[in-house]
Design an enzyme around this catalytic site. Structure first.
Site, PDB file in Angstrom:
ATOM      1  N   TYR A  73      18.927  92.715 -64.467  1.00 21.12           N
ATOM      2  CA  TYR A  73      19.906  91.682 -64.821  1.00 21.12           C
ATOM      3  C   TYR A  73      21.206  91.975 -64.095  1.00 21.12           C
ATOM      4  O   TYR A  73      21.536  93.124 -63.807  1.00 21.12           O
ATOM      5  CB  TYR A  73      20.098  91.666 -66.342  1.00 21.12           C
ATOM      6  CG  TYR A  73      21.037  90.612 -66.865  1.00 21.12           C
ATOM      7  CD1 TYR A  73      20.943  89.284 -66.446  1.00 21.12           C
ATOM      8  CD2 TYR A  73      22.025  90.936 -67.791  1.00 21.12           C
ATOM      9  CE1 TYR A  73      21.792  88.310 -66.941  1.00 21.12           C
ATOM     10  CE2 TYR A  73      22.886  89.969 -68.304  1.00 21.12           C
ATOM     11  CZ  TYR A  73      22.769  88.656 -67.867  1.00 21.12           C
ATOM     12  OH  TYR A  73      23.622  87.699 -68.351  1.00 21.12           O
TER      13      TYR A  73
ATOM     14  N   TYR B 270      27.255  92.158 -73.316  1.00 22.88           N
ATOM     15  CA  TYR B 270      25.999  92.834 -72.961  1.00 22.88           C
ATOM     16  C   TYR B 270      26.305  94.320 -72.897  1.00 22.88           C
ATOM     17  O   TYR B 270      26.541  94.878 -71.827  1.00 22.88           O
ATOM     18  CB  TYR B 270      25.495  92.311 -71.612  1.00 22.88           C
ATOM     19  CG  TYR B 270      24.089  92.751 -71.247  1.00 22.88           C
ATOM     20  CD1 TYR B 270      22.996  92.267 -71.938  1.00 22.88           C
ATOM     21  CD2 TYR B 270      23.871  93.629 -70.187  1.00 22.88           C
ATOM     22  CE1 TYR B 270      21.705  92.643 -71.591  1.00 22.88           C
ATOM     23  CE2 TYR B 270      22.584  94.011 -69.827  1.00 22.88           C
ATOM     24  CZ  TYR B 270      21.504  93.518 -70.525  1.00 22.88           C
ATOM     25  OH  TYR B 270      20.227  93.892 -70.179  1.00 22.88           O
TER      26      TYR B 270
END
Length: 372
Positions: A240, A250
């Protein structure tokens, strides 16, 4: 004989035909599904950028160009039909590969019950009208390398009741006993127990747990499965953009774990290439609303983290279209096939180009400036 022009033609078809768009966040419920699969004639069709943006379906299936009959693919990290792991398995099955999967023990019974009751039948239909068959489901907890690594609290946990042989070493031995050699391994695993915490508030335990489940698990899988993979085989993981860009929300060390995964991909490409003749790559996938991703930052009355990520991507990526799980599945099929026999050590972005952007075009500071 393989020619570079093959790659060019494949990606040309992708550009022409594509329009529109476990555990923590392995960007992987889909926002859409493929309804049309292009023939080889797609490459000759004219391309309209404006119609591409408006369209909402992926229009390419590469299986017609790739034959994986007789190949065995192990996809680690499949527990439902909503994520990238399932989409990759389906793309490989479309090309004729035998599919076996590894599923986290606590959700194994739920997944197997869903399979037996036909809950995933609609999502299993292949291009020829047949249903994807998962030849075998192995219990897999990828944070444990050997039986000796499993603590007593896990052995006695009711969610693991009646299960054994779920360490990476044991699963590798079971696969070898069942199939001998295999050809493709897909690492679709990620977990960060403190993913909602900023890095400044992440504990050492949470940080190392994210690294263990999301990065080292790939190293261990290749260590144990490499010896039973055929030369020319493919090992593929999912990463990612948080590995290289700041993605608020995140957290918990997950961005660090993804950076580790990408670095390890390059090192393992060299080591496994020289030792086993294998290729090692990773796909940096854009945000997809999977069940696992939807659990991050979920607060009453607010959008989830993944919903914000999807909206941001559509507002700022060069291609303002939805991203479908099939987009990643098709890319994984290509990179796992002989067409990509010289491609290794690569982080391949499948994110509508979001990784290329250095400025948010929907920023308030851009108000009044005409954009494309």
């Amino acid at each position: 004989m393989f020619r570079f022009s093959s790659i060019i033609s494949i990606f040309a078809a992708m550009a022409l035909a594509t329009s529109g768009s476990v555990s923590a966040f392995a960007p992987a419920i889909d926002v859409g599904r493929t309804s049309f699969h292009a023939s080889t004639a797609v490459a000759s069709q004219s391309y309209s950028a404006s119609s591409s943006v408006r369209s909402s379906k992926t229009e390419l299936n590469m299986a017609a160009n790739i034959d994986l009959k007789g190949k065995v693919a192990f996809v680690a990290g499949v527990a439902d039909s909503t994520g990238y792991g399932w989409a990759i398995a389906k793309a490989l099955a479309n090309a004729g590969a035998t599919i076996i999967v590894g599923t986290w023990p606590p959700v194994l019974k739920i997944f197997e019950k869903g399979l037996s009751k036909g809950q995933f039948d609609e999502d299993s239909i292949l291009d020829d009208g047949s249903k994807m068959e998962i030849a075998k489901v192995y219990p897999l907890d990828a944070v444990f390398d050997t039986p000796e690594d499993v603590p007593e609290e896990i052995k006695t946990n009711k969610r693991y009741a009646g299960l054994d042989g779920y360490t990476i070493e044991e699963v590798a031995k079971a696969i070898e006993a069942d199939y001998g050699k295999i050809d493709i391994v897909v690492h679709s695993l990620a977990n960060g127990p403190e993913v909602t915490k900023p890095l400044l508030e992440t504990s050492r335990k949470g940080y190392l747990a994210a690294s263990s489940a999301s990065a080292y698990s790939a190293v261990s899988l290749l260590q144990k499965l490499g010896p039973i993979m055929n030369q020319g085989g493919s090992f593929l993981s999912l990463t990612y953009i948080a590995s290289e860009k700041v993605i608020p929300g995140y957290g918990g060390g997950m961005s660090s774990a993804k950076a580790q995964l990408e670095s390890d991909t390059r090192t393992l490409a060299f080591e496994a290439g020289r030792k086993y003749g294998l290729r090692v790559n990773t796909i940096s996938a854009g945000p997809l609303k999977s069940r696992a991703a939807s659990a991050i930052g979920k607060e009453p009355g607010q959008k989830t983290f993944i919903e914000y990520a999807i909206d941001y991507s559509k507002a700022n990526a060069p291609l303002a279209q939805d991203l479908y799980s099939e987009d990643v599945g098709n890319t994984a099929l290509f990179i796992s096939s002989p067409l990509a026999r010289t491609v290794t050590g690569v982080t391949l972005y499948v994110d509508n180009g979001l990784h290329a952007m250095g400025m948010a075009v929907d920023s308030k500071s851009m108000d009044g400036r005409e954009m494309f």
